[in-house]
Write a protein that holds these residues in place. Structure first.
Motif, PDB file in Angstrom:
ATOM      1  N   ALA A  18     -87.700 -47.811 131.598  1.00 22.38           N
ATOM      2  CA  ALA A  18     -86.554 -46.917 131.786  1.00 22.38           C
ATOM      3  C   ALA A  18     -86.510 -45.858 130.687  1.00 22.38           C
ATOM      4  O   ALA A  18     -86.244 -44.673 130.949  1.00 22.38           O
ATOM      5  CB  ALA A  18     -85.256 -47.726 131.791  1.00 22.38           C
ATOM      6  N   HIS A  19     -86.784 -46.233 129.439  1.00 22.88           N
ATOM      7  CA  HIS A  19     -86.824 -45.261 128.343  1.00 22.88           C
ATOM      8  C   HIS A  19     -87.923 -44.231 128.575  1.00 22.88           C
ATOM      9  O   HIS A  19     -87.740 -43.039 128.290  1.00 22.88           O
ATOM     10  CB  HIS A  19     -87.050 -45.983 127.010  1.00 22.88           C
ATOM     11  CG  HIS A  19     -85.800 -46.557 126.411  1.00 22.88           C
ATOM     12  ND1 HIS A  19     -84.773 -45.770 125.946  1.00 22.88           N
ATOM     13  CD2 HIS A  19     -85.412 -47.843 126.198  1.00 22.88           C
ATOM     14  CE1 HIS A  19     -83.806 -46.538 125.463  1.00 22.88           C
ATOM     15  NE2 HIS A  19     -84.161 -47.808 125.621  1.00 22.88           N
ATOM     16  N   TRP A  20     -89.063 -44.681 129.090  1.00 21.47           N
ATOM     17  CA  TRP A  20     -90.141 -43.733 129.383  1.00 21.47           C
ATOM     18  C   TRP A  20     -89.694 -42.724 130.440  1.00 21.47           C
ATOM     19  O   TRP A  20     -89.954 -41.517 130.322  1.00 21.47           O
ATOM     20  CB  TRP A  20     -91.390 -44.479 129.844  1.00 21.47           C
ATOM     21  CG  TRP A  20     -92.449 -43.539 130.370  1.00 21.47           C
ATOM     22  CD1 TRP A  20     -93.207 -42.671 129.644  1.00 21.47           C
ATOM     23  CD2 TRP A  20     -92.803 -43.349 131.739  1.00 21.47           C
ATOM     24  NE1 TRP A  20     -94.040 -41.946 130.470  1.00 21.47           N
ATOM     25  CE2 TRP A  20     -93.807 -42.346 131.767  1.00 21.47           C
ATOM     26  CE3 TRP A  20     -92.390 -43.918 132.944  1.00 21.47           C
ATOM     27  CZ2 TRP A  20     -94.390 -41.915 132.962  1.00 21.47           C
ATOM     28  CZ3 TRP A  20     -92.981 -43.490 134.123  1.00 21.47           C
ATOM     29  CH2 TRP A  20     -93.961 -42.494 134.128  1.00 21.47           C
ATOM     30  N   GLU A  78     -88.036 -40.993 126.377  1.00 22.43           N
ATOM     31  CA  GLU A  78     -87.790 -41.570 125.042  1.00 22.43           C
ATOM     32  C   GLU A  78     -88.974 -42.469 124.672  1.00 22.43           C
ATOM     33  O   GLU A  78     -88.962 -43.680 124.890  1.00 22.43           O
ATOM     34  CB  GLU A  78     -86.483 -42.356 125.063  1.00 22.43           C
ATOM     35  CG  GLU A  78     -85.283 -41.486 125.413  1.00 22.43           C
ATOM     36  CD  GLU A  78     -84.073 -42.284 125.882  1.00 22.43           C
ATOM     37  OE1 GLU A  78     -82.979 -41.700 125.936  1.00 22.43           O
ATOM     38  OE2 GLU A  78     -84.227 -43.482 126.214  1.00 22.43           O
ATOM     39  N   VAL A  79     -90.012 -41.856 124.092  1.00 22.82           N
ATOM     40  CA  VAL A  79     -91.275 -42.554 123.872  1.00 22.82           C
ATOM     41  C   VAL A  79     -91.170 -43.614 122.783  1.00 22.82           C
ATOM     42  O   VAL A  79     -91.645 -44.743 122.947  1.00 22.82           O
ATOM     43  CB  VAL A  79     -92.387 -41.541 123.538  1.00 22.82           C
ATOM     44  CG1 VAL A  79     -93.686 -42.261 123.174  1.00 22.82           C
ATOM     45  CG2 VAL A  79     -92.602 -40.602 124.714  1.00 22.82           C
ATOM     46  N   ARG A  80     -90.558 -43.278 121.651  1.00 23.85           N
ATOM     47  CA  ARG A  80     -90.551 -44.211 120.522  1.00 23.85           C
ATOM     48  C   ARG A  80     -89.811 -45.517 120.858  1.00 23.85           C
ATOM     49  O   ARG A  80     -90.350 -46.604 120.635  1.00 23.85           O
ATOM     50  CB  ARG A  80     -89.950 -43.534 119.292  1.00 23.85           C
ATOM     51  CG  ARG A  80     -90.321 -44.247 117.987  1.00 23.85           C
ATOM     52  CD  ARG A  80     -89.737 -43.525 116.773  1.00 23.85           C
ATOM     53  NE  ARG A  80     -90.185 -42.153 116.682  1.00 23.85           N
ATOM     54  CZ  ARG A  80     -91.346 -41.781 116.147  1.00 23.85           C
ATOM     55  NH1 ARG A  80     -92.171 -42.691 115.674  1.00 23.85           N
ATOM     56  NH2 ARG A  80     -91.675 -40.504 116.087  1.00 23.85           N
ATOM     57  N   ALA A 115    -100.253 -48.090 127.133  1.00 22.09           N
ATOM     58  CA  ALA A 115    -101.356 -47.134 127.290  1.00 22.09           C
ATOM     59  C   ALA A 115    -100.816 -45.781 127.754  1.00 22.09           C
ATOM     60  O   ALA A 115    -101.198 -44.727 127.226  1.00 22.09           O
ATOM     61  CB  ALA A 115    -102.382 -47.676 128.283  1.00 22.09           C
ATOM     62  N   LEU A 116     -99.914 -45.799 128.703  1.00 20.47           N
ATOM     63  CA  LEU A 116     -99.314 -44.551 129.185  1.00 20.47           C
ATOM     64  C   LEU A 116     -98.523 -43.870 128.069  1.00 20.47           C
ATOM     65  O   LEU A 116     -98.595 -42.643 127.903  1.00 20.47           O
ATOM     66  CB  LEU A 116     -98.410 -44.844 130.377  1.00 20.47           C
ATOM     67  CG  LEU A 116     -97.634 -43.651 130.958  1.00 20.47           C
ATOM     68  CD1 LEU A 116     -98.576 -42.539 131.400  1.00 20.47           C
ATOM     69  CD2 LEU A 116     -96.754 -44.100 132.114  1.00 20.47           C
ATOM     70  N   LEU A 117     -97.792 -44.653 127.292  1.00 21.58           N
ATOM     71  CA  LEU A 117     -96.998 -44.081 126.203  1.00 21.58           C
ATOM     72  C   LEU A 117     -97.884 -43.439 125.131  1.00 21.58           C
ATOM     73  O   LEU A 117     -97.460 -42.494 124.455  1.00 21.58           O
ATOM     74  CB  LEU A 117     -96.124 -45.168 125.571  1.00 21.58           C
ATOM     75  CG  LEU A 117     -94.997 -45.708 126.469  1.00 21.58           C
ATOM     76  CD1 LEU A 117     -94.381 -46.961 125.859  1.00 21.58           C
ATOM     77  CD2 LEU A 117     -93.933 -44.650 126.711  1.00 21.58           C
ATOM     78  N   GLU A 118     -99.111 -43.928 124.972  1.00 22.93           N
ATOM     79  CA  GLU A 118    -100.033 -43.317 124.009  1.00 22.93           C
ATOM     80  C   GLU A 118    -100.429 -41.905 124.412  1.00 22.93           C
ATOM     81  O   GLU A 118    -100.887 -41.132 123.574  1.00 22.93           O
ATOM     82  CB  GLU A 118    -101.291 -44.181 123.861  1.00 22.93           C
ATOM     83  CG  GLU A 118    -101.094 -45.454 123.063  1.00 22.93           C
ATOM     84  CD  GLU A 118    -100.876 -45.202 121.581  1.00 22.93           C
ATOM     85  OE1 GLU A 118    -101.187 -44.091 121.094  1.00 22.93           O
ATOM     86  OE2 GLU A 118    -100.378 -46.123 120.909  1.00 22.93           O
TER      87      GLU A 118
END
Length: 739
Positions: free
Chosen positions: A594-596, A600-602, A632-635
């Motif tokens: 949900a944050h992604w 909101e990555v961090r 992996a997506l967040l990277e």
């Protein structure tokens, strides 16, 4: 010296053999011969009569050979396994390999050990010789880097098998020339064990002759020698020597037994039995119903009453330990030798002494009564485990249940084999859903559940529970063709019998199946209905929290972030209130998702990493791979102003997740919704990396085993890219290929 007579942990730690508690005496020639056999042949079996030391020799040889096997030496305890169909599951458990698919254990072992160089020790195979032969041959055929070392009273009688026939210890001349230094190996073993019984014991010129004669009379059989040493608390060496001959004539009589070593051991055990008090004999017989180790509480429940006073149990057990009949086992997995288990001291009977005790139990007409008490205790263990699964002691519950796995199997087998116990089999197999699902035992869980369901079609609460548990395990394995009929039968039965609880569970699991089968609207309807039923009956546990998680993420998948975050916030609140961690890990994953979605990555990364950590605690591969794919997506995205994404690290994590996916199968990763982060990451990395980078960094990730992948996902990668793996290793401490 005798392998069976050394305490071994109930479940030896990963990648290591159990530490020796007593010294290893003699056997240097046999160790050398066994080392040569292992160097030249892929299947070696150590055979010999009971008590001759097969296990100890094999474990010592395996420990010495560790350097030749970069992926470890691994012990599979075969003796407690009574059903050959569970042998593959026992091997998976010993190797710390988890698989969430519906494949056979043999297929999983062949895939996950591919390319590995390891030694597998199958210990105590005589009662399952054919099944062990089949497993060994199939694995050796599939895995060129594998060698198998077997201990068994009989040969496996299969192609490629090379035997080492283990003889008793040398006994030397009847009258040794001097004292301790001149004693042969059997005498040295006696002296070593005697000092454990009486610290002041010393070999002298006076008693050396009696020791030598005693060991000759005992044929140098290590277990017989050790039992004789235990008698020193009541008799001197000279008294033992003088009386043993009489006992042999009395106990063997005109016994036509053509196997003198077998007769010697049996006679020695018989005298040990005679030297016990009536109550000690009774306790020895009753303890024989335990398949694995046991603690004091289990012994008290199962064995006391009708001749064994609960107030005297501690003294009786202490006496049996002192007489080397019962052994105090070593440290549990993950703990140093000598360190106590957090669940108290544990004990075990040697296999040979357990067999003798069971014969006495049968002769006394107590076997069925004791097996029922044993069944009752482990049904209680399962029931209490289910209760404690919802709370702050989940991790302890998982470890404690694994510790008694052998006896849970024995209790289930008794229920399935004994007429009139079918409903208890259904109840027990269903109650253990938390262990099958939450601790990576899906395949074995379905084995027990389906066997129990096949025995009794009566529409009871126990059957309903087994049905929804079967549907749950089959769904997680991706076997919706088996899951849906079981869940539908459970729903119909619940409606027909007015079983509101079973109805809630059946509808819930139907909603879960719809969710992973890309039917979000249908999933929403079913999950809302299930939660209504749960509220109506006042149910609140980990299953209910999982239903909330599933409904929350279903809303997210359909673009309804507000409803999704509302449900997920409720999951987090209830988990933190009750100390629940298993469902919490899934809730954290969904909140990270949900944050992604909100950019909101961090915070998304923080939550996803905590999800990985908690899922790893329970060895929940599905939860791990979902969170790693999201990481992996967040990277690929900057975590803040002035920062950049790291496509190379993203691709490494994708490779790591890919390897774990093979052990999870298609239930979630054939799903367009659950697979969304993976596809999005792949699109970004293929667009931003060169073709070689795209391939090479992914390959780097696939070389990480489970523990290494988790370490990487938790931030253990290099800040400027994945870099080389330490030593090119594929197996940091943990497992031979645990994914």
């Amino acid at each position: 010296m005798d392998g069976e007579s050394t305490p071994r942990p109930d479940r030896p730690g990963p990648g290591r053999l159990p530490a020796e508690v007593t010294g290893f005496v003699g056997r240097q020639r046999e160790l050398t011969e066994l080392a040569l056999l292992l160097a030249g042949h892929r299947l070696v079996t150590v055979t010999g009569p009971g008590g001759v030391g097969k296990s100890r020799l094999a474990l010592r040889a395996a420990a010495r050979a560790t350097g030749a096997f970069p992926d470890g030496t691994w012990l599979v305890e075969v003796a407690p396994v009574r059903d050959g169909r569970l042998l593959g599951h026992a091997a998976l458990e010993a190797l710390r390999l988890t698989d969430g698919t519906a494949r056979s254990p043999l297929e999983v072992l062949a895939e996950q050990l591919a390319g590995r160089r390891l030694l597998l020790v199958l210990d105590g195979c005589e009662h399952l010789a054919a099944a062990c032969a089949e497993l060994a041959v199939a694995l050796l055929r599939a895995l060129p880097g594998l060698r198998v070392l077997v201990t068994s009273r009989v040969a496996l009688r299969t192609a490629g098998e090379h035997l080492l026939i283990l003889a008793p210890l040398p006994v030397g001349p009847r009258e040794p020339a001097g004292a301790a230094g001149a004693l042969p190996d059997a005498g040295r073993l006696f002296a070593d064990r005697a000092r454990a019984v009486l610290p002041s014991f010393a070999v002298t010129a006076t008693n050396a002759g009696a020791i030598a004669r005693l060991c000759r009379r005992l044929d140098g059989i290590p277990l017989a020698v050790e039992l004789a040493a235990g008698w020193l608390r009541a008799l001197s060496v000279e008294q033992i020597d003088a009386r043993l001959d009489d006992r042999f004539r009395l106990l063997t009589g005109g016994d036509p037994d053509p196997l003198p070593h077998h007769r010697t051991l049996r006679t020695t055990i018989g005298w040990s039995h005679e030297l016990c008090t009536v109550q000690e004999r009774l306790l020895w017989a009753r303890l024989s119903v335990f398949a694995g180790g046991f603690d004091f509480d289990a012994a008290e429940y199962v064995c006391t009453g009708e001749g064994v006073d609960p107030d005297e149990l501690l003294d009786l057990l202490t006496e049996l330990v002192a007489k080397s009949v019962v052994l105090r086992v070593g440290a549990p997995p993950g703990r140093r030798a000598g360190e106590e288990s957090p669940y108290g001291v544990r004990f075990r009977l040697l296999d040979t002494l357990r067999e003798y005790g069971l014969q006495r139990l049968r002769a006394g007409g107590e076997e069925l009564r004791l097996l029922r008490r044993h069944r009752d205790w482990y049904l209680g263990v399962a029931t209490w485990g289910e209760v404690e699964w919802f709370g702050p002691r989940q991790a302890e519950t998982a470890e404690r249940t694994a510790l008694v796995h052998a006896d849970l199997r024995a209790a289930l087998e008794f229920c399935l084999a004994e007429p009139g116990e079918e409903q208890i089999a259904l109840l027990m197999a269903g109650t253990l859903w938390f262990y099958w699902v939450g601790c990576g035992r899906l395949g074995e869980g379905r084995h027990w559940l389906e066997r129990a369901l096949a025995l009794d079609p009566e529409p009871t609460e126990a059957r309903a529970k087994a049905l929804w548990a079967t549907g749950y395990t089959a769904t997680l394995q991706g076997d919706l063709a088996a899951a849906r009929p079981a869940l539908e039968e459970c729903r119909r039965q619940a409606l027909a019998t007015g079983d509101d609880r079973a109805l809630a569970y059946a509808v819930h699991r139907q909603g879960c199946a719809a969710l992973i089968d890309d039917e979000p609207a249908r999933a929403t309807e079913l999950l809302e209905e299930a939660l209504w039923h749960y509220r109506t009956i006042g149910e609140l546990n980990s299953n209910v929290l999982m239903a909330m998680f599933e409904l929350g993420i279903t809303h997210l998948f359909q673009g309804d972030r507000e409803s999704g975050e509302l449900w997920l916030g409720r999951v987090r609140e209830l988990c933190e209130e009750h100390g629940e961690q298993w469902a919490y890990a899934y809730g954290l994953y969904a909140l990270a998702y949900a944050h992604w979605l909100n950019g909101e990555v961090r915070p998304a990364r923080t939550l996803a990493r905590e999800s990985v950590r908690l899922n790893h605690l329970f060895n929940d591969l599905l939860g791990i791979v979902l969170a790693i794919d999201l990481l992996a997506l967040l990277e690929t995205e900057p975590a803040g102003p002035g920062e950049r994404g790291d496509l190379r690290e993203a691709r490494v994590l994708q490779g790591a997740a890919h390897r774990i996916r093979r052990a999870v199968g298609k239930p979630f990763f054939g799903s367009r919704t659950f697979d969304g982060p993976h596809r999005a990451c792949e699109e970004r990395t293929v667009a931003g990396l060169t073709e070689r980078e795209f391939t090479d960094f992914f390959a780097t990730g696939t070389r990480l085993d489970l523990d290494a992948a988790v370490h990487r996902a938790l931030g253990g990668g290099h800040p400027d890219g994945p870099g080389p793996l330490p030593g090119g290793a594929v197996r940091p401490p943990g497992g031979p290929g645990n994914s």
